[in-house]
Design an enzyme around this catalytic site. Structure first.
Site, mmCIF file in Angstrom:
data_model
loop_
_atom_site.group_PDB
_atom_site.id
_atom_site.type_symbol
_atom_site.label_atom_id
_atom_site.label_comp_id
_atom_site.label_asym_id
_atom_site.label_seq_id
_atom_site.Cartn_x
_atom_site.Cartn_y
_atom_site.Cartn_z
ATOM 1 N N LYS A 22 0.841 -1.214 0.000
ATOM 2 C CA LYS A 22 0.000 0.000 0.000
ATOM 3 C C LYS A 22 0.869 1.255 0.000
ATOM 4 C CE LYS A 22 -1.748 1.651 3.934
ATOM 5 N NZ LYS A 22 -1.436 3.070 4.218
ATOM 6 N N ASN A 23 1.869 1.292 0.903
ATOM 7 C CA ASN A 23 2.657 2.514 1.074
ATOM 8 C C ASN A 23 3.686 2.738 -0.015
ATOM 9 O OD1 ASN A 23 1.086 3.112 3.217
ATOM 10 N ND2 ASN A 23 2.569 2.494 4.773
ATOM 11 N N CYS A 117 -5.806 13.216 12.573
ATOM 12 C CA CYS A 117 -5.765 11.767 12.335
ATOM 13 C C CYS A 117 -5.803 11.070 13.683
ATOM 14 C CB CYS A 117 -4.472 11.417 11.588
ATOM 15 S SG CYS A 117 -4.186 9.656 11.448
ATOM 16 N N ARG A 122 -0.003 14.923 12.892
ATOM 17 C CA ARG A 122 0.506 14.673 11.531
ATOM 18 C C ARG A 122 0.487 15.913 10.634
ATOM 19 N NH1 ARG A 122 -1.495 8.888 9.414
ATOM 20 N NH2 ARG A 122 0.393 9.084 8.168
ATOM 21 N N PRO A 123 1.211 16.968 10.986
ATOM 22 C CA PRO A 123 1.276 18.148 10.120
ATOM 23 C C PRO A 123 2.033 17.831 8.829
ATOM 24 C CG PRO A 123 2.887 18.315 11.898
ATOM 25 C CD PRO A 123 2.084 17.067 12.160
ATOM 26 N N ASP A 305 4.374 0.884 12.120
ATOM 27 C CA ASP A 305 3.219 0.194 11.543
ATOM 28 C C ASP A 305 3.125 -1.264 11.962
ATOM 29 O OD1 ASP A 305 3.298 1.977 8.335
ATOM 30 O OD2 ASP A 305 2.703 2.583 10.355
ATOM 31 N N ARG A 397 -8.652 -0.701 4.382
ATOM 32 C CA ARG A 397 -7.819 0.328 3.748
ATOM 33 C C ARG A 397 -6.441 -0.219 3.392
ATOM 34 N NH1 ARG A 397 -7.828 5.994 6.617
ATOM 35 N NH2 ARG A 397 -6.442 6.240 4.814
HETATM 36 C C1 EPZ Z 1 4.035 7.148 6.305
HETATM 37 O O1 EPZ Z 1 3.200 8.198 6.807
HETATM 38 C C2 EPZ Z 1 3.129 5.919 6.176
HETATM 39 N N1 EPZ Z 1 2.049 6.223 5.256
HETATM 40 C C3 EPZ Z 1 2.563 5.564 7.544
HETATM 41 O O2 EPZ Z 1 1.811 4.363 7.423
HETATM 42 C C4 EPZ Z 1 3.709 5.301 8.502
HETATM 43 O O3 EPZ Z 1 3.200 5.073 9.786
HETATM 44 C C5 EPZ Z 1 4.656 6.520 8.552
HETATM 45 O O4 EPZ Z 1 5.106 6.851 7.220
HETATM 46 C C6 EPZ Z 1 5.891 6.263 9.394
HETATM 47 O O5 EPZ Z 1 6.575 5.149 8.966
HETATM 48 C C7 EPZ Z 1 2.300 6.164 3.917
HETATM 49 O O6 EPZ Z 1 3.396 5.891 3.458
HETATM 50 C C8 EPZ Z 1 1.154 6.460 3.012
HETATM 51 P P1 EPZ Z 1 5.837 10.639 8.443
HETATM 52 P P2 EPZ Z 1 3.724 9.714 6.814
HETATM 53 O O7 EPZ Z 1 5.702 11.891 7.658
HETATM 54 O O8 EPZ Z 1 4.670 9.927 5.701
HETATM 55 C C9 EPZ Z 1 5.796 14.130 11.709
HETATM 56 C C10 EPZ Z 1 -0.010 2.891 7.726
HETATM 57 O O9 EPZ Z 1 -0.425 2.337 8.763
HETATM 58 N N2 EPZ Z 1 5.756 15.067 10.573
HETATM 59 O O10 EPZ Z 1 7.051 9.819 8.227
HETATM 60 O O11 EPZ Z 1 2.537 10.581 6.924
HETATM 61 C C11 EPZ Z 1 4.544 13.262 11.827
HETATM 62 O O12 EPZ Z 1 3.522 13.917 12.522
HETATM 63 C C12 EPZ Z 1 0.411 4.378 7.755
HETATM 64 O O13 EPZ Z 1 0.116 2.303 6.641
HETATM 65 C C13 EPZ Z 1 5.812 16.432 10.814
HETATM 66 O O14 EPZ Z 1 5.872 16.865 11.965
HETATM 67 O O15 EPZ Z 1 4.525 9.739 8.194
HETATM 68 C C14 EPZ Z 1 5.076 12.036 12.557
HETATM 69 O O16 EPZ Z 1 5.090 12.275 13.917
HETATM 70 C C15 EPZ Z 1 0.057 5.052 9.026
HETATM 71 N N3 EPZ Z 1 5.801 17.276 9.748
HETATM 72 C C16 EPZ Z 1 6.496 11.911 12.013
HETATM 73 O O17 EPZ Z 1 6.842 13.188 11.469
HETATM 74 C C17 EPZ Z 1 5.744 16.829 8.441
HETATM 75 O O18 EPZ Z 1 5.715 17.641 7.502
HETATM 76 C C18 EPZ Z 1 6.681 10.862 10.927
HETATM 77 O O19 EPZ Z 1 5.648 11.001 9.994
HETATM 78 C C19 EPZ Z 1 5.696 15.444 8.225
HETATM 79 C C20 EPZ Z 1 5.711 14.574 9.296
#
Ligand code: EPZ
Length: 417
Positions: A22-23, A117, A122-123, A305, A397
C-alpha cells in the site's frame, strides 16, 4: 457496517501470498502525474486507499485503464484540474503526495490540507517548507495549500525530522526541477527506494534513495514506464506475527527479505523460527512466547506500523514487554481494546508495559485505525472463544482479502454485516 467474527485458539498453518505494498502504491500512483506518457503499475493491491487515490487522479483528468487484475495504467497526458479536494483528502491523508508532482508538472496545485488523524497531529509543514525552498510560492487559505511555480529550482534541503511521504513528495518534485536537489536527513524506507526505481525507469536521475542523503538531478521531462510494486512488508510482518502468536507453521510467498529485518529480529527474540529463502519466508513456533520489548523508530529500526500487531503477540508472552512508540503521539488506541480481551497493559506516556497473561478471552472490540485493527485480528486469533471486531473499514484500507488469506491458513474467521 461490516464486522469480523473470529473463533480463536487455532494455530495457523499453510501458505499465503503477500500482496503489493500500500505505502509504495500510493506515491507510485501519484508519480504518473509527472509524465505525459502512460505509467503501468503491476502487483497493485486491491485496497480502498488505492481506489481513493485512483479517484483523486481521475478527477484531475488522468485516464485510468486496467488489463489484467493487479495491473493499472495511468495516462496523465492532460491534467485539466490540478486539485485535490477536501472530500477525498479527508478520507486519505496520503493525497498530499499529489502536491509535489502537480507543482513540478503543471506549475500549480491546490491540495486540501489533511485534517487530524486518530494516531497523531501529523502536520505537513516539511512538505510545504521543502517546496518553498525549491521556489514555489505557497499560500495556506480556506483549508487548502495553493502552490505555484513556473519552474521549481534544485536546492539543498535538510528535513527537520524524518518524514516518509515528505521525502517522497520532494523527491518527485525535484525530478523536473531546474538543477540538482539534495535532500538531507531523508527517510530511508524501502517504499522510497521502490519509488526512486520507478522514477529512474521513467527517465529521472535519482541517486541515494534508501540512504539519508538523496541527490536528484532535474530533467526536462519524464517518459512512460512499467513498474512492479514491491511486496508489502507490513502485511508480511502482520502474517509473521499472526502465525508466531498462534503457534503455527506457515510459508509466506512473494516476500522481500531485507525490508523488515527489525521485525524478524524481534519475532525471533519472542521465540519464533523464521527462515528466509529467496522470496519466501517460513515462520513457525513450538516453544512458549517470551517477552521482548521494542522502540519504534524510522527505517531500518522497528516500524511503527508493526507496533500494535507486536503488542497483540506480547499479551500472551511469558514476562513483561516494554513497548515505546516514538513516531506518533497517539498510537496506543488498541490498548484498551486488548484489555477488554483480558490483557494486562499499563500505559505511561508513549510507553506500554505489557505483562504477559496465560490466555485472552473473546469479546466485542472496536478498531480505531488501520494497524490497531490488524492487532485486534491477531488478538482474536489468540483468544479463547469468539471475538467480534467492529469498524473494520479501517482494515480494508490496508489489507487485501485478509479473512480469505487467514481462512486459507485455517483461521475460523468470517465477515458479517
Ligand atoms: C508514512 O506516513 C506511512 N504512510 C505511515 O503508514 C507510517 O506510519 C509513517 O510513514 C511512518 O513510517 C504512507 O506511506 C502512506 P511521516 P507519513 O511523515 O509519511 C511528523 C499505515 O499504517 N511530521 O514519516 O505521513 C509526523 O507527525 C500508515 O500504513 C511532521 O511533523 O509519516 C510524525 O510524527 C500510518 N511534519 C512523524 O513526522 C511533516 O511535515 C513521521 O511522519 C511530516 C511529518
Amino acid at each position: 457496517m461490516d464486522k469480523l467474527v473470529i473463533e480463536g485458539g487455532v494455530p495457523l498453518n499453510g501458505e499465503v501470498a503477500i500482496s503489493g505494498a500500500k505505502n509504495a502504491a500510493l506515491p507510485l500512483l501519484c508519480a504518473s502525474l509527472l509524465s505525459a506518457e502512460p505509467l503501468t503499475l503491476t502487483q497493485v493491491p486491491q485496497l480502498n486507499d488505492v481506489r481513493t487515490m485512483e479517484k483523486l487522479l481521475t478527477q484531475m483528468g488522468v485516464k485510468r485503464s486496467s488489463g489484467v487484475p493487479g495491473e493499472v495504467t495511468l495516462d496523465a497526458a492532460s491534467i485539466d484540474w490540478p486539485l485535490a479536494p477536501y472530500e477525498l483528502v479527508k478520507t486519505m491523508r496520503a493525497s498530499i503526495l499529489a502536491l509535489g508532482p502537480l507543482v513540478a508538472r503543471c506549475g500549480e496545485a491546490r491540495v486540501s490540507l489533511p485534517g487530524g488523524c486518530a494516531i497523531g497531529l501529523r502536520p505537513v509543514d516539511q512538505h510545504v517548507k521543502g517546496l518553498a525552498a525549491m521556489g514555489a510560492e505557497i499560500d495556506l487559505e480556506n483549508g487548502y495549500i495553493s502552490a505555484r511555480a513556473k519552474h521549481l529550482t534544485g536546492t539543498q534541503f535538510v528535513f527537520d525530522l524524518v518524514t516518509v511521504t515528505g521525502t517522497e513528495n520532494l523527491m518527485m518534485a525535484a525530478t523536473l526541477a531546474d538543477g540538482t536537489t539534495v535532500l538531507e536527513n531523508a527517510a530511508r524506507e524501502p517504499e522510497i527506494v521502490d519509488l526512486a526505481d520507478c522514477l529512474n525507469a521513467m527517465g529521472a536521475r535519482v541517486a541515494g534513495a534508501g540512504s539519508d542523503r538523496i541527490v536528484i538531478e532535474g530533467v526536462a521531462r519524464l517518459h512512460g514506464a512499467t513498474h512492479r510494486i514491491m511486496p508489502d512488508r507490513i502485511e508480511t510482518g502482520t502474517f509473521l506475527a499472526a502465525v508466531a502468536a498462534t503457534g503455527g507453521d506457515a510459508l509466506l510467498r512473494g516476500t522481500r527479505a531485507g525490508t523488515l529485518d527489525a521485525v524478524v529480529e524481534k519475532l525471533r527474540e519472542a521465540g519464533a523460527t523464521i527462515v528466509t529463502d529467496g522470496d519466501t519466508m517460513r515462520v513457525s513456533r513450538t516453544t512458549p512466547l517470551t517477552a521482548s520489548g521494542l522502540r519504534t523508530t524510522p527505517f531500518p529500526g522497528f516500524p511503527t506500523d508493526m507496533q500494535a500487531q507486536f503488542m497483540a503477540l506480547a499479551t500472551c508472552a511469558q514476562g513483561t514487554s516494554v513497548i515505546t512508540e516514538t513516531i506518533f503521539e497517539n498510537r496506543m488506541m488498541h490498548v484498551q481494546e486488548l484489555v477488554r480481551l483480558g490483557a494486562s497493559i499499563e500505559v505511561e506516556g508513549n510507553t506500554a508495559i505489557v505483562k504477559g497473561v496465560t490466555h485472552l478471552a473473546g469479546a466485542d472490540v472496536m478498531a480505531t485505525d488501520l494497524r490497531a485493527s490488524a492487532c485486534l485480528v491477531i488478538a482474536g486469533l489468540i483468544a479463547q472463544g469468539k471475538t467480534t471486531i467492529g469498524r473494520i473499514y479501517h482494515l480494508d484500507r490496508g489489507y487485501e482479502h485478509i479473512e480469505q488469506k487467514l481462512g486459507a491458513l485455517g483461521a475460523r474467521i468470517t465477515r458479517i454485516n
